[in-house]
Design an enzyme around this catalytic site. Structure first.
Site, PDB file in Angstrom:
ATOM      1  CD  GLU A   1      -8.921   1.445  -7.460  1.00  9.05           C
ATOM      2  OE1 GLU A   1      -7.693   0.684  -7.074  1.00  9.05           O
ATOM      3  OE2 GLU A   1     -10.018   0.874  -6.946  1.00  9.05           O
TER       4      GLU A   1
ATOM      5  CB  SER B   1     -13.479   2.023   3.996  1.00  7.29           C
ATOM      6  OG  SER B   1     -14.434   1.680   3.091  1.00  7.29           O
TER       7      SER B   1
ATOM      8  CB  THR C   1      -4.918  -6.180  12.357  1.00  9.72           C
ATOM      9  OG1 THR C   1      -3.784  -6.061  11.545  1.00  9.72           O
ATOM     10  CG2 THR C   1      -4.548  -7.224  13.648  1.00  9.72           C
TER      11      THR C   1
ATOM     12  NE  ARG D   1      -7.611  -8.201  -7.250  1.00 10.85           N
ATOM     13  CZ  ARG D   1      -7.745  -7.095  -6.924  1.00 10.85           C
ATOM     14  NH1 ARG D   1      -7.547  -6.126  -7.646  1.00 10.85           N
ATOM     15  NH2 ARG D   1      -8.094  -6.874  -5.690  1.00 10.85           N
TER      16      ARG D   1
ATOM     17  CG  HIS E   1     -15.681   1.781  -3.978  1.00 15.71           C
ATOM     18  ND1 HIS E   1     -15.436   2.775  -2.984  1.00 15.71           N
ATOM     19  CD2 HIS E   1     -14.744   0.912  -4.127  1.00 15.71           C
ATOM     20  CE1 HIS E   1     -14.323   2.247  -2.623  1.00 15.71           C
ATOM     21  NE2 HIS E   1     -13.878   1.374  -3.260  1.00 15.71           N
TER      22      HIS E   1
ATOM     23  CB  CYS F   1     -13.277  -2.609  -3.943  1.00 16.47           C
ATOM     24  SG  CYS F   1     -12.004  -1.269  -4.056  1.00 16.47           S
TER      25      CYS F   1
HETATM   26  P1  NAP Z   1      -5.307  -2.237   5.587  1.00 13.29           P
HETATM   27  O1  NAP Z   1      -6.494  -1.506   6.269  1.00 13.29           O
HETATM   28  O2  NAP Z   1      -4.291  -1.353   5.393  1.00 13.29           O
HETATM   29  O3  NAP Z   1      -5.072  -3.711   6.522  1.00 13.29           O
HETATM   30  C1  NAP Z   1      -3.626  -4.287   5.879  1.00 13.29           C
HETATM   31  C2  NAP Z   1      -3.371  -5.574   6.509  1.00 13.29           C
HETATM   32  O4  NAP Z   1      -2.238  -6.118   6.532  1.00 13.29           O
HETATM   33  C3  NAP Z   1      -3.311  -5.496   8.121  1.00 13.29           C
HETATM   34  O5  NAP Z   1      -3.772  -6.470   8.800  1.00 13.29           O
HETATM   35  C4  NAP Z   1      -1.832  -5.232   8.328  1.00 13.29           C
HETATM   36  O6  NAP Z   1      -1.492  -5.602   9.383  1.00 13.29           O
HETATM   37  C5  NAP Z   1      -1.371  -6.373   7.464  1.00 13.29           C
HETATM   38  N1  NAP Z   1       0.002  -5.751   6.713  1.00 13.29           N
HETATM   39  C6  NAP Z   1       0.538  -4.661   6.497  1.00 13.29           C
HETATM   40  N2  NAP Z   1       1.934  -4.807   6.221  1.00 13.29           N
HETATM   41  C7  NAP Z   1       2.215  -5.878   6.442  1.00 13.29           C
HETATM   42  C8  NAP Z   1       3.560  -6.585   6.295  1.00 13.29           C
HETATM   43  N3  NAP Z   1       4.578  -5.883   5.916  1.00 13.29           N
HETATM   44  N4  NAP Z   1       3.633  -7.791   6.587  1.00 13.29           N
HETATM   45  C9  NAP Z   1       2.481  -8.629   6.878  1.00 13.29           C
HETATM   46  N5  NAP Z   1       0.983  -7.899   7.116  1.00 13.29           N
HETATM   47  C10 NAP Z   1       1.036  -6.606   7.006  1.00 13.29           C
HETATM   48  O7  NAP Z   1      -5.759  -2.936   4.003  1.00 13.29           O
HETATM   49  P2  NAP Z   1      -7.250  -3.226   3.697  1.00 13.29           P
HETATM   50  O8  NAP Z   1      -7.916  -1.985   2.977  1.00 13.29           O
HETATM   51  O9  NAP Z   1      -7.641  -4.349   4.598  1.00 13.29           O
HETATM   52  O10 NAP Z   1      -6.828  -4.042   2.306  1.00 13.29           O
HETATM   53  C11 NAP Z   1      -6.450  -5.376   2.356  1.00 13.29           C
HETATM   54  C12 NAP Z   1      -6.045  -6.036   0.992  1.00 13.29           C
HETATM   55  O11 NAP Z   1      -7.547  -5.843   0.207  1.00 13.29           O
HETATM   56  C13 NAP Z   1      -5.397  -4.889  -0.041  1.00 13.29           C
HETATM   57  O12 NAP Z   1      -4.577  -5.770  -0.954  1.00 13.29           O
HETATM   58  C14 NAP Z   1      -6.382  -4.057  -0.729  1.00 13.29           C
HETATM   59  O13 NAP Z   1      -5.808  -3.783  -1.854  1.00 13.29           O
HETATM   60  C15 NAP Z   1      -7.348  -5.232  -0.880  1.00 13.29           C
HETATM   61  N6  NAP Z   1      -8.856  -4.665  -0.956  1.00 13.29           N
HETATM   62  C16 NAP Z   1      -9.116  -3.722  -0.351  1.00 13.29           C
HETATM   63  C17 NAP Z   1     -10.294  -3.299  -0.509  1.00 13.29           C
HETATM   64  C18 NAP Z   1     -11.006  -1.833   0.360  1.00 13.29           C
HETATM   65  O14 NAP Z   1     -12.347  -1.627   0.318  1.00 13.29           O
HETATM   66  N7  NAP Z   1     -10.221  -1.686   1.429  1.00 13.29           N
HETATM   67  C19 NAP Z   1     -11.371  -3.722  -1.365  1.00 13.29           C
HETATM   68  C20 NAP Z   1     -10.940  -4.658  -2.186  1.00 13.29           C
HETATM   69  C21 NAP Z   1      -9.620  -5.139  -1.901  1.00 13.29           C
HETATM   70  P3  NAP Z   1      -0.945  -4.565  10.717  1.00 13.29           P
HETATM   71  O15 NAP Z   1      -2.426  -4.027  11.389  1.00 13.29           O
HETATM   72  O16 NAP Z   1      -0.211  -5.478  11.852  1.00 13.29           O
HETATM   73  O17 NAP Z   1      -0.134  -3.542  10.240  1.00 13.29           O
END
Ligand code: NAP
Length: 356
Positions: free
Chosen positions: A199, A176, A12, A109, A239, A146
């Site tokens: 970061e 994002s 989600t 990682r 980015h 990222c």
């Molecule tokens: P996000 O939009 O905040 O999404 C987080 C996801 O994790 C949601 O599906 C959320 O579910 C779930 N979640 C949150 N708390 C939880 C809990 N306590 N138990 C189980 N599920 C939980 O984050 P994102 O940006 O997609 O990032 C996800 C991961 O990828 C992170 O580790 C981030 O550092 C990494 N990442 C992100 C990016 C980027 O550009 N955004 C790039 C590289 C890596 P609900 O909707 O139910 O809360």
């Protein structure tokens, strides 16, 4: 070819939602199950992500009922887009249960048996995951931060040709990149945030692991010194990084352009479905790359590089741009899963054996 079942954890979120969209009609993988927090558990995925900018979800995905992330999963491959705090304990548990966990989270990682992979750059690091599989049945494979994906991709051909000694990296990171809900719009309008928690530390460490060598019992890191400054700017996706580099052998600017433009990467013969035709594109003109114009190059999987010029302090400097949600996260994890499958890793997990 029979497709392999995969699950998306964190489906989600911004990265998980992209993963779900990228899995529509995937030739090797079939989305079977999705997980998220207790807030989402029991609801249909389509109700939770339909309002995203990508429009409605494809029907097979929209109908899936979200599970708790610590529930039962049947898919041999789990693509994880969970926050690092949750991933820290959960991902090893899932690997011990026999899953191949392909993760976006930073928690594992730098672990000694966990490969940190950009398929075009260091595909052979994947062998480290076989040590986990021998112990646990499953394994964790990770993609980088990222910013690191784009910067390490651009540094690789230059390191190989001229020997990277140091890099000074200054980033302009999109909103994002902060996940949902992200910083308040008011804080970024007419503003730049000069700090992103946690970061800067990751950037040098991850680049050194990726540009290093896999050994029989771990990784020998590259020795390059990296100084990173990270900022958040009011850009939706993409980015941008300014990178200034010093080398063992000083290259001419034309040699740097040539090395970058000629880069094809180490998996070109493996025909991974998510691999872009060109991993790096050198863009001409003094005003490129720009996030809005260049982030979707190669479906968001191509890293664009521009303004390659002599540096007054080090040898050469340039701008590097990567779509943080695609090449920097969802597309990167999917490509890693494809690499694992192409190299027989998914077939070795306990879940894959049980499923056969
Ligand atoms: P996000 O939009 O905040 O999404 C987080 C996801 O994790 C949601 O599906 C959320 O579910 C779930 N979640 C949150 N708390 C939880 C809990 N306590 N138990 C189980 N599920 C939980 O984050 P994102 O940006 O997609 O990032 C996800 C991961 O990828 C992170 O580790 C981030 O550092 C990494 N990442 C992100 C990016 C980027 O550009 N955004 C790039 C590289 C890596 P609900 O909707 O139910 O809360």
């Amino acid at each position: 070819m029979q497709r392999i079942d995969v699950g998306v954890l964190g489906a989600t979120g911004l990265v998980g939602g992209r993963l779900v969209r990228l899995l529509e009609d995937h030739p090797w993988f079939r989305l079977r199950e999705v997980g998220a927090s207790d807030r989402s558990k029991g609801k249909r995925l389509g109700r939770l992500v339909a309002d995203d900018e990508g429009g409605s979800l494809w029907s097979g995905a929209a109908d899936l009922v979200v599970k708790a992330v610590d529930g039962e999963y049947a898919s041999p491959i789990l693509l994880s887009a969970l926050p690092s705090g949750i991933a820290r304990d959960l991902e090893p548990r899932l690997a011990r249960a026999g899953h191949l966990v392909v993760s976006n989270a930073s928690s594992h990682r730098m672990d000694v048996d966990v490969p940190l992979i950009i398929p075009e750059v260091n595909p052979d690091h994947i062998e480290a995951a076989r040590r986990q599989a021998a112990r646990w049945g499953g394994a964790i494979v990770t993609n980088p931060n990222c910013v690191v994906v784009g910067v390490a991709m651009a540094l690789q051909p230059l390191h190989e040709a001229f020997g990277l000694e140091c890099a000074v990296v200054t980033t302009f990171q999109a909103i994002s990149g902060a996940g949902k809900p992200g910083p308040a719009a008011g804080n970024l309008l007419d503003n730049v945030l000069p700090y992103i928690a946690g970061e800067e530390d990751k950037i040098g460490k991850e680049i050194r692991k990726i540009l290093g060598r896999a050994t029989a019992d771990g990784f020998e890191e590259a020795s390059a010194r990296v100084s990173a400054t990270c900022t958040r700017v009011g850009v939706a996706h993409g980015h941008l990084a300014s990178v200034s580099m010093g080398f063992r052998t000083e290259p001419r600017v034309e040699q740097v352009v040539e090395a970058l433009a000629g880069f094809r990467g180490g998996v070109v013969d493996e025909h991974l479905p998510g691999a872009p035709q060109r991993p790096i594109e050198v863009v001409p003109g003094d005003d490129r790359p720009q996030p809005r114009l260049d982030r979707d190059t190669g479906g968001g999987m191509t890293v664009t590089v521009g303004r390659i010029r002599a540096c007054e302090v080090h040898h050469v400097k340039m701008f590097v741009l990567a779509h943080n949600l695609v090449r920097g996260a969802a597309g990167a994890a999917l490509l890693n899963a494809e690499l694992c499958h192409a190299r027989g890793m998914s077939a070795h997990t306990a879940h894959a054996s049980a499923a056969r």
